[in-house]
Design an enzyme around this catalytic site. Sequence first.
Site, PDB file in Angstrom:
ATOM      1  N   ARG A  62     -17.346  48.634   5.501  1.00 57.41           N
ATOM      2  CA  ARG A  62     -15.902  48.642   5.211  1.00 57.41           C
ATOM      3  C   ARG A  62     -15.669  48.909   3.733  1.00 57.41           C
ATOM      4  O   ARG A  62     -16.496  48.621   2.900  1.00 57.41           O
ATOM      5  CB  ARG A  62     -15.295  47.269   5.571  1.00 57.41           C
ATOM      6  CG  ARG A  62     -15.098  47.062   7.044  1.00 57.41           C
ATOM      7  CD  ARG A  62     -14.482  45.690   7.289  1.00 57.41           C
ATOM      8  NE  ARG A  62     -13.143  45.589   6.752  1.00 57.41           N
ATOM      9  CZ  ARG A  62     -12.715  44.583   5.985  1.00 57.41           C
ATOM     10  NH1 ARG A  62     -13.509  43.596   5.655  1.00 57.41           N
ATOM     11  NH2 ARG A  62     -11.471  44.559   5.555  1.00 57.41           N
ATOM     12  N   LYS A 127     -23.245  36.320   6.803  1.00 61.86           N
ATOM     13  CA  LYS A 127     -22.878  37.467   7.638  1.00 61.86           C
ATOM     14  C   LYS A 127     -24.037  37.863   8.559  1.00 61.86           C
ATOM     15  O   LYS A 127     -25.169  38.045   8.127  1.00 61.86           O
ATOM     16  CB  LYS A 127     -22.494  38.642   6.729  1.00 61.86           C
ATOM     17  CG  LYS A 127     -21.897  39.804   7.487  1.00 61.86           C
ATOM     18  CD  LYS A 127     -20.940  40.591   6.626  1.00 61.86           C
ATOM     19  CE  LYS A 127     -20.589  41.918   7.233  1.00 61.86           C
ATOM     20  NZ  LYS A 127     -19.475  42.586   6.595  1.00 61.86           N
ATOM     21  N   ARG A 260     -12.615  29.153   0.350  1.00 65.95           N
ATOM     22  CA  ARG A 260     -12.724  28.457  -0.950  1.00 65.95           C
ATOM     23  C   ARG A 260     -13.460  27.146  -0.751  1.00 65.95           C
ATOM     24  O   ARG A 260     -13.189  26.408   0.188  1.00 65.95           O
ATOM     25  CB  ARG A 260     -11.338  28.190  -1.518  1.00 65.95           C
ATOM     26  CG  ARG A 260     -10.636  29.480  -1.910  1.00 65.95           C
ATOM     27  CD  ARG A 260      -9.267  29.202  -2.455  1.00 65.95           C
ATOM     28  NE  ARG A 260      -9.328  28.480  -3.706  1.00 65.95           N
ATOM     29  CZ  ARG A 260      -8.341  27.696  -4.169  1.00 65.95           C
ATOM     30  NH1 ARG A 260      -7.238  27.542  -3.457  1.00 65.95           N
ATOM     31  NH2 ARG A 260      -8.457  27.076  -5.304  1.00 65.95           N
TER      32      ARG A 260
HETATM   33  C1  BTN Z   1     -18.882  46.096   7.463  1.00 67.33           C
HETATM   34  O1  BTN Z   1     -18.763  46.498   6.302  1.00 67.33           O
HETATM   35  O2  BTN Z   1     -18.933  44.895   7.715  1.00 67.33           O
HETATM   36  C2  BTN Z   1     -18.959  47.086   8.596  1.00 67.33           C
HETATM   37  C3  BTN Z   1     -20.383  47.519   8.816  1.00 67.33           C
HETATM   38  C4  BTN Z   1     -20.542  48.477   9.974  1.00 67.33           C
HETATM   39  C5  BTN Z   1     -21.961  48.999  10.063  1.00 67.33           C
HETATM   40  C6  BTN Z   1     -22.180  49.819  11.295  1.00 67.33           C
HETATM   41  S1  BTN Z   1     -23.899  50.154  11.577  1.00 67.33           S
HETATM   42  C7  BTN Z   1     -23.486  51.269  12.841  1.00 67.33           C
HETATM   43  C8  BTN Z   1     -22.292  52.047  12.349  1.00 67.33           C
HETATM   44  N1  BTN Z   1     -22.697  53.181  11.558  1.00 67.33           N
HETATM   45  C9  BTN Z   1     -22.329  53.067  10.288  1.00 67.33           C
HETATM   46  O3  BTN Z   1     -22.578  53.901   9.390  1.00 67.33           O
HETATM   47  N2  BTN Z   1     -21.655  51.927  10.106  1.00 67.33           N
HETATM   48  C10 BTN Z   1     -21.510  51.184  11.343  1.00 67.33           C
END
Ligand code: BTN
Length: 261
Positions: A62, A127, A260
Amino acid sequence: MLPITEPLQASEIRRQLDSATLLALNDIHVFPELDSTNRWALQQCVCGDVCLAEQQSAGRGRRGRQWQSPSGVNVYLSVRWCFTPVPEHLPLLSLVTGLAVAEALEDCAIHGHGLKWPNDVYYDGKKLGGILLEAVGSLEQVVIGIGLNVNMLSEAGAEIDQPWTSLQQIAGKPVERNVLVSAVLQRLLKRLRGFSRLDMAQFQQDWRQRDVLLGRQVQAFSGTETLQGLASGINNQGQLIINFSDGSIRNLSSADVSVRI
Ligand code: BTN
């Protein structure tokens, strides 16, 4: 480089899917390496295709971040899905995807995880996975990208710049990725097939049960401002509701949120 434990195999994944999922799916493409399964799915897939890679050289996260994607240990999965017509609650799709992933983990006897608005799968403040939706031109087609930390141990994930964990670290033993991918596809496609008839009350309840932010004091960075308040669930548009100490309320469509301490 760490050895690939059990390779991802389209035949093995298909073998474990129920007939409704098999009917809704088109091809399952598995690659030893791609830059990004989302990028490949955006350019090459047709509706109902699934794309998986053992590793990604430019995994997308993201907000333009990179998704660390070491080889042979995790799940990098993209599904191209087409809607006709575009459902009115399309903004809820990424949250609904999160629910499908959470349910799939439960199907694999993993418990204790939750969802951190808008797109993260969390366990014990760390995460475990992320979701990235990308639209194909018009909103009728989307690529749903899911990254899950499965058998990654500390060395392989050394470059990740936030607290993270993996299913192996939680379960204390390696997790079979083909089984996990089948479970995710089963849950995700069920939710996609029913998406235009989304039961809002049920959706809200399912989210509430897994919402790791609910009732917590949070800090939310929207890109331009930082807000501090009480996370109070999501509304019918999937926005995060924040209550402030002065009694005011804000609904956020997008932000980076942290609890927080
Ligand atoms: C995030 O930032 O939390 C989202 C991550 C999403 C990763 C997945 S892996 C499969 C798909 N291909 C990518 O390039 N990104 C998503």
